[in-house]
Scaffold this motif. Sequence first.
Motif, PDB file in Angstrom:
ATOM      1  N   ALA A 194       0.822  -1.207   0.000  1.00  0.00           N
ATOM      2  CA  ALA A 194       0.000   0.000   0.000  1.00  0.00           C
ATOM      3  C   ALA A 194       0.860   1.262   0.000  1.00  0.00           C
ATOM      4  O   ALA A 194       1.893   1.325   0.687  1.00  0.00           O
ATOM      5  CB  ALA A 194      -0.922   0.012   1.222  1.00  0.00           C
ATOM      6  N   VAL A 195       0.423   2.248  -0.783  1.00  0.00           N
ATOM      7  CA  VAL A 195       0.997   3.587  -0.722  1.00  0.00           C
ATOM      8  C   VAL A 195      -0.151   4.564  -0.534  1.00  0.00           C
ATOM      9  O   VAL A 195      -1.279   4.311  -0.971  1.00  0.00           O
ATOM     10  CB  VAL A 195       1.794   3.945  -1.990  1.00  0.00           C
ATOM     11  CG1 VAL A 195       3.008   3.059  -2.127  1.00  0.00           C
ATOM     12  CG2 VAL A 195       0.921   3.842  -3.235  1.00  0.00           C
ATOM     13  N   GLY A 196       0.116   5.682   0.123  1.00  0.00           N
ATOM     14  CA  GLY A 196      -0.942   6.653   0.365  1.00  0.00           C
ATOM     15  C   GLY A 196      -0.385   8.034   0.588  1.00  0.00           C
ATOM     16  O   GLY A 196       0.828   8.216   0.796  1.00  0.00           O
ATOM     17  N   ALA A 197      -1.272   9.027   0.542  1.00  0.00           N
ATOM     18  CA  ALA A 197      -0.845  10.408   0.735  1.00  0.00           C
ATOM     19  C   ALA A 197      -2.016  11.251   1.196  1.00  0.00           C
ATOM     20  O   ALA A 197      -3.178  10.924   0.936  1.00  0.00           O
ATOM     21  CB  ALA A 197      -0.286  10.978  -0.579  1.00  0.00           C
ATOM     22  N   ALA A 198      -1.705  12.344   1.882  1.00  0.00           N
ATOM     23  CA  ALA A 198      -2.693  13.357   2.244  1.00  0.00           C
ATOM     24  C   ALA A 198      -2.565  14.488   1.232  1.00  0.00           C
ATOM     25  O   ALA A 198      -1.585  15.227   1.246  1.00  0.00           O
ATOM     26  CB  ALA A 198      -2.438  13.866   3.657  1.00  0.00           C
ATOM     27  N   LEU A 199      -3.540  14.603   0.340  1.00  0.00           N
ATOM     28  CA  LEU A 199      -3.427  15.514  -0.793  1.00  0.00           C
ATOM     29  C   LEU A 199      -4.444  16.648  -0.788  1.00  0.00           C
ATOM     30  O   LEU A 199      -4.157  17.745  -1.259  1.00  0.00           O
ATOM     31  CB  LEU A 199      -3.561  14.726  -2.102  1.00  0.00           C
ATOM     32  CG  LEU A 199      -2.533  13.610  -2.321  1.00  0.00           C
ATOM     33  CD1 LEU A 199      -2.868  12.820  -3.572  1.00  0.00           C
ATOM     34  CD2 LEU A 199      -1.130  14.198  -2.412  1.00  0.00           C
ATOM     35  N   SER A 200      -5.646  16.399  -0.276  1.00  0.00           N
ATOM     36  CA  SER A 200      -6.707  17.393  -0.402  1.00  0.00           C
ATOM     37  C   SER A 200      -6.762  18.387   0.741  1.00  0.00           C
ATOM     38  O   SER A 200      -7.320  19.473   0.591  1.00  0.00           O
ATOM     39  CB  SER A 200      -8.067  16.693  -0.516  1.00  0.00           C
ATOM     40  OG  SER A 200      -8.416  16.078   0.714  1.00  0.00           O
ATOM     41  N   ASP A 201      -6.191  18.014   1.899  1.00  0.00           N
ATOM     42  CA  ASP A 201      -6.326  18.859   3.082  1.00  0.00           C
ATOM     43  C   ASP A 201      -5.203  18.522   4.055  1.00  0.00           C
ATOM     44  O   ASP A 201      -5.024  17.345   4.393  1.00  0.00           O
ATOM     45  CB  ASP A 201      -7.686  18.619   3.740  1.00  0.00           C
ATOM     46  CG  ASP A 201      -8.032  19.651   4.803  1.00  0.00           C
ATOM     47  OD1 ASP A 201      -7.118  20.053   5.548  1.00  0.00           O
ATOM     48  OD2 ASP A 201      -9.202  20.042   4.901  1.00  0.00           O
ATOM     49  N   PRO A 202      -4.434  19.499   4.522  1.00  0.00           N
ATOM     50  CA  PRO A 202      -3.331  19.205   5.460  1.00  0.00           C
ATOM     51  C   PRO A 202      -3.786  18.619   6.780  1.00  0.00           C
ATOM     52  O   PRO A 202      -2.980  18.040   7.509  1.00  0.00           O
ATOM     53  CB  PRO A 202      -2.673  20.574   5.654  1.00  0.00           C
ATOM     54  CG  PRO A 202      -3.717  21.583   5.290  1.00  0.00           C
ATOM     55  CD  PRO A 202      -4.530  20.935   4.213  1.00  0.00           C
ATOM     56  N   ARG A 203      -5.069  18.737   7.099  1.00  0.00           N
ATOM     57  CA  ARG A 203      -5.552  18.188   8.372  1.00  0.00           C
ATOM     58  C   ARG A 203      -5.400  16.677   8.423  1.00  0.00           C
ATOM     59  O   ARG A 203      -5.243  16.102   9.508  1.00  0.00           O
ATOM     60  CB  ARG A 203      -7.009  18.577   8.594  1.00  0.00           C
ATOM     61  CG  ARG A 203      -7.216  20.068   8.891  1.00  0.00           C
ATOM     62  CD  ARG A 203      -8.685  20.393   9.036  1.00  0.00           C
ATOM     63  NE  ARG A 203      -9.428  20.109   7.806  1.00  0.00           N
ATOM     64  CZ  ARG A 203     -10.740  20.195   7.687  1.00  0.00           C
ATOM     65  NH1 ARG A 203     -11.471  20.538   8.739  1.00  0.00           N
ATOM     66  NH2 ARG A 203     -11.335  19.940   6.542  1.00  0.00           N
ATOM     67  N   PHE A 204      -5.466  16.003   7.280  1.00  0.00           N
ATOM     68  CA  PHE A 204      -5.258  14.553   7.276  1.00  0.00           C
ATOM     69  C   PHE A 204      -3.871  14.208   7.801  1.00  0.00           C
ATOM     70  O   PHE A 204      -3.707  13.325   8.651  1.00  0.00           O
ATOM     71  CB  PHE A 204      -5.451  13.984   5.874  1.00  0.00           C
ATOM     72  CG  PHE A 204      -6.876  13.957   5.403  1.00  0.00           C
ATOM     73  CD1 PHE A 204      -7.757  13.000   5.872  1.00  0.00           C
ATOM     74  CD2 PHE A 204      -7.341  14.896   4.505  1.00  0.00           C
ATOM     75  CE1 PHE A 204      -9.073  12.972   5.448  1.00  0.00           C
ATOM     76  CE2 PHE A 204      -8.650  14.888   4.070  1.00  0.00           C
ATOM     77  CZ  PHE A 204      -9.522  13.926   4.551  1.00  0.00           C
ATOM     78  N   ALA A 205      -2.877  14.886   7.280  1.00  0.00           N
ATOM     79  CA  ALA A 205      -1.505  14.626   7.719  1.00  0.00           C
ATOM     80  C   ALA A 205      -1.323  14.983   9.189  1.00  0.00           C
ATOM     81  O   ALA A 205      -0.611  14.286   9.930  1.00  0.00           O
ATOM     82  CB  ALA A 205      -0.532  15.424   6.854  1.00  0.00           C
TER      83      ALA A 205
END
Length: 347
Positions: A194-205
């Motif tokens: 699995a690979v993933g990223a927080a792209l739409s909103d910095p709150r995810f990160a």
Amino acid sequence: MGRRVRIGLAGLGRMGHLHAENLTRAPSVELVRVVDTREDVAHAAGHELDVEWSTRYDDLLQDPEIEGVVLVTPTLLHAEMVEQAAAAGKHVFCEKPIALALEPTVRVIQTAAAAGVKLQVGFHRRFDPDWAVAAERIRAGELGDVYLFRTSLRDKRPPSTEYIADSGGFFVDVTIHDLDTARWMIGEIDEVTAVGAALSDPRFAELGDIDHAVVTLRFAGGTLGVIDTSRAAGYGYECSTEVMGSKATVRVDRHRRVHNEWLTPGAASVDWVVDFTELFQQAYQLELEEFASAIRDDRSPAVTGEDALAAFILAQACDRSRREARTVRLLRRDGVQGVMCEIAETV
């Protein structure tokens, strides 16, 4: 059809209200009572649905006429509420996941089994007619040797930050549906990457989470798989699946409210569903019918606690794979109640 099964429901958020409405429409069910800790919400739902209402879960458990409970409460409450229902001899339909850790998930399944109550978990995609027919024809051999499984799950916009903080993480909250679909349609899974990223909103990160992911699978029979998932697709809700085999390929890809195509100078357009409640309206009804039928016919439901355990372990393996940037292999051993469950070597 037989007698109507008497059901109570706890939790009247968005999904709880949807389930309550479906229970009132189900010909095999009598919705006896709805419960929510917020008195105004419980009262309003009871009045709207013309059923008894309460703010106490115990009112469902202590009612001798109620045979089963539908739990649509926050995930952190699931395990305790299932165990309380089992102690009261009530069958349980519980939204996924059962818990946010392995030990309480296993304990709940064992508790329900020891009490002799049925435990069904809400993997609604198994009850959608399009997916169900595709799965049936795959099992009948119409695809031949299965080579590739692909599925996409994309929300139009993410839920609130408060919801995400207690959701258990992206893979447990979202991708778990795709992992269950993969096991159900194709078979057991040996490896996840699995690979993933927080792209739409910095709150995810900031929450240590992500909003987009791609997962590759290797099934026990050699079939390969790909899952792509998004919390913020923007254009609408999409859930589609494709399975390719030596004889045929099946695609499940239905997202339109009506089958009109509008042609205007220089452009063509079709409508598109907004969210999962539109796309899976019939599936949500049928999974509750299945729960009632399992109680009435005294049989195991089509989606069991063991299915939920396997999907949860796979979701944890995906999260471990993303964090450690490596493939995670799944080891096999006899699981709960003798069912073969995947156990990730790193979970």
